[in-house]
Design an enzyme around this catalytic site. Structure first.
Site, PDB file in Angstrom:
ATOM      1  N   HIS A 157     -10.150  -4.824  10.095  1.00  0.00           N
ATOM      2  CA  HIS A 157     -10.954  -4.483   8.984  1.00  0.00           C
ATOM      3  C   HIS A 157     -12.243  -3.836   9.016  1.00  0.00           C
ATOM      4  CE1 HIS A 157      -8.290  -7.988   7.070  1.00  0.00           C
ATOM      5  NE2 HIS A 157      -8.830  -7.489   5.839  1.00  0.00           N
ATOM      6  N   GLU A 176       0.760  -1.243  -0.178  1.00  0.00           N
ATOM      7  CA  GLU A 176      -0.019  -0.070   0.065  1.00  0.00           C
ATOM      8  C   GLU A 176       0.771   1.110   0.054  1.00  0.00           C
ATOM      9  OE1 GLU A 176      -0.592  -2.836   1.916  1.00  0.00           O
ATOM     10  OE2 GLU A 176      -2.487  -3.208   1.207  1.00  0.00           O
TER      11      GLU A 176
END
Lengths: 329, 327
Positions: free
Chosen positions: A129, A60
């Site tokens: 998450h 990322e």
């Protein structure tokens, strides 16, 4: 107007902007060959080829940084985060570079970059998450932060984000991708960033909410209507810049406010909204601003605990009844 | 085209130009040191003195429209890529006439006109920008090359390897230039770098070379080769330049107990980049001492006038505080 899912609306926005502007390209994990982890980029590789739909390794920080460099030099990247939780890996690139570069360089460089993907609580995805990542980003000068609640907003706001010359954090939701709604076909349909919308007019209390919380607030509003309480629902849509005018306008009408957010309450969106309402409309309030927020804990996995952590319709109902029973006039 | 193919006279002119650039950087940095010690310059100052051959050798191998990204120790990179002394000093003093309107300072100088995409004060932080610039060049079909400067300290940062991986996968025109000055802040690099530096780049299939960073001709010749290779679409490269910072990590680092005075003396007397080039050209009877003296006089005058310009320049207007937050 066509009826389509939130996911399809996002896909259409990407497709239209990629057709309109050859500088726009998509980059991220699984966006090409696999058509996107949540299928938002479905079919884009087929239509635009590997040069404009770039699959990356799992990194990322790296691919966000690459997006920033490309954005500085004539391109308009749309970076996909498989989920926004993973953007924490790229936080330095987003906060230290993308957000500050225009200012730090005295206006020489701009970073017309969109970072998009799902965020917020979903269904038993547990602590890493389920975070409401907008709270990390709307604090940062130089970033714009968008959270689109409906398919129409998803399309209109994503198109505006892509056309914007600033880095835009665009957070969708796993829980809304399947949601259907009307979406204009016009390829130039845009919703300006920084414009709230009143989703339901009412006279007794203002409820500010977005994303999944807006749908719970709607449910609560229908229930409350049966009790004779008229709820006005305001969806900010863009959290930074925030359309304070629309929210203040609603407060001046109803004199009571409940802010609902999925994330943890401490220093959350509700804190900021309560603060500017107090600063700008204190005399209009008949009751203290109420916040319904996620509990100040990481997201637990167990279904019963997850529900306790999350703002439910019942909690919204209780908060609205409390502010309506408070008598400040 | 190889260095040998260039006519000797042009080659001499280029070498003297490189000497001038190095002398300018040194004079600039000496002046920064004075300003800082005299409390005329705020913030932090990380001097580039001793490392001049790296920035100059690298940037001389680039076109004006090629890109560089720089570091907290970045004044040399900016000047070598063509920045003006006046606007550099103005930025260092936080003046409106500075490259970033006084809002960036020593660690954030960017100059769009010379392809300087900005210094980044986060160690290794600009690897993304440099690699993205190379991706942009490739996508736009331009023949531009991007150079990412970083120190040996950045070899510990993950972003560098993430971007090198992508650069190799996509054959991007980027050269990663590691300025190995033997110390990451106050720690000898032997304590922070495991294994071999070049092996890290080679593991990605990236062409990797090491060069004497005090020899500007060697840096330039190697860099030319790597840049031309990248320009031809043959992919990224990694260049380690072995160098030495004469001063501390920053101006306030005066005792430098983490290294010996003998070591410092040896680098300054035996491996000085300016002396090395001057001695070589003199020995080859291509230039005499007067040529170098004239260069030093010129650059000192340029630097002195730059400081006066910056000292006299106004600070930014109050309304600048929230200008350019958004484009």
């Amino acid at each position: 107007m066509a009826v389509m899912t939130y996911r399809e609306a996002l896909n259409q926005a990407l497709r239209e902007e990629m057709r309109r502007d050859p500088r726009v390209f998509v980059i991220g994990e699984e966006v090409g060959l696999y058509d996107g982890a949540y299928k938002v980029t479905q079919g884009l590789l087929k239509e635009f080829g590997a040069k404009r739909v770039v699959d990356t390794p799992i990194c990322e920080s790296g691919f966000t940084g690459v997006g920033i460099g490309a954005a500085m030099l004539g391109l308009r990247p749309v970076v996909e985060m498989m989920t926004f939780n993973f953007s924490l890996m790229a936080m330095d690139q987003i906060v230290n570079t993308a957000a500050k570069l225009h200012y730090m360089s005295g206006g020489q460089f701009s970073v017309p970059l969109v970072i998009r993907g799902p965020g917020g609580p979903a269904a038993q995805l547990a602590a890493q998450h389920s975070q409401s990542m907008e709270t990390y980003y709307y604090h940062v000068p130089g970033l714009k932060v968008v959270r689109p609640t409906t398919p129409m907003d998803a399309k209109g706001l994503l198109k505006s984000a892509i056309r914007d010359d600033n880095p835009v954090i665009f957070i969708e939701s796993e829980t809304l991708y399947h949601l259907k709604g009307e979406v204009p076909d016009d390829p130039d349909f845009l919703i300006p960033l920084g414009q709230a919308i009143v989703r339901r007019e009412g006279t007794d209390v203002t409820v500010v909410a977005y994303m999944g919380m807006m749908y719970r607030a709607l449910e609560a509003a229908e229930e409350l209507a049966k009790e004779g309480i008229s709820v006005e629902l305001v969806d900010p849509r863009t959290l930074r810049p925030m359309d304070t005018e629309t929210i203040i306008g609603s407060v001046r009408k109803t004199h009571r406010v409940v802010v609902v957010e999925a994330g943890a309450g401490f220093a959350g969106m509700g804190s900021e909204i309560a603060a500017f309402i107090t600063e700008q409309a204190f005399d209009d309030l008949d009751a203290p601003v109420e916040r319904v927020t996620g509990a100040n804990a990481p997201m637990p996995y167990a279904r019963n605990l997850e529900k306790l952590k999350t703002p439910t319709t019942e909690k919204i109902l209780a908060a609205v009844r409390r502010v309506c029973n408070a008598n400040g006039s | 085209m190889t260095t040998q193919a260039i006519e000797p006279r042009m080659e001499l002119e280029q070498h003297l130009h490189m000497y001038r650039q190095m002398a300018k950087i040194r004079a600039f940095e000496e002046q920064v040191n004075e300003l800082y010690k005299g409390a005329k310059m705020p913030g932090l100052a990380h001097l580039y003195i001793g490392e001049e051959a790296v920035a100059v050798g690298v940037c001389e191998a680039l076109r004006r429209d090629d890109f560089i990204t720089s570091t907290h120790r970045g004044h040399g990179h900016c000047l070598a890529k063509g920045a003006s002394v006046n606007r550099m000093f103005a930025e260092l003093l936080g003046k409106e006439a500075g490259y970033c309107r006084g809002k960036g300072g020593s660690m954030h100088i960017a100059d769009q006109d010379t392809g300087n995409l900005g210094a980044n004060a986060i160690v290794g932080g600009s690897a993304g920008i440099a690699t993205g610039a190379a991706l942009s060049a490739k996508m736009r079909g331009s023949s531009q090359v991007a150079v990412c400067f970083f120190g040996d300290g950045a070899l510990g940062q993950g972003l560098l390897y993430e971007t090198m991986n992508m650069a190799a996968l996509w054959k991007l025109p980027v050269v990663y230039v590691c300025e190995n000055n033997l110390y990451g802040e106050y720690t000898p690099c032997g304590e922070t770098i495991a294994g071999e530096i070049l092996a890290r780049a080679r593991a990605f299939g990236i062409q990797a070379e090491s060069v004497d960073g005090q020899d500007v001709q060697a840096v330039h010749a190697t860099m030319r080769k790597l840049v031309e290779r990248a320009r031809r679409g043959e992919g990224p490269a990694f260049l380690e330049c072995k160098t030495y910072r004469y001063y501390g990590h920053h101006v306030g680092d005066v005792n430098r107990e983490y290294r010996t005075k003998e070591e410092e003396r040896e680098w300054m007397t035996e491996h000085d980049p300016l002396q090395t080039l001057a001695q070589r050209l003199t020995a080859q009877k291509l230039a005499d001492r007067s040529v170098f003296e004239r260069i030093h006089t010129d650059v000192k005058a340029e630097v002195e006038s730059g400081v006066q310009y910056a000292l006299a320049a106004p600070y930014p207007e109050a309304n600048e505080v929230d200008q350019d937050v958004y484009a």
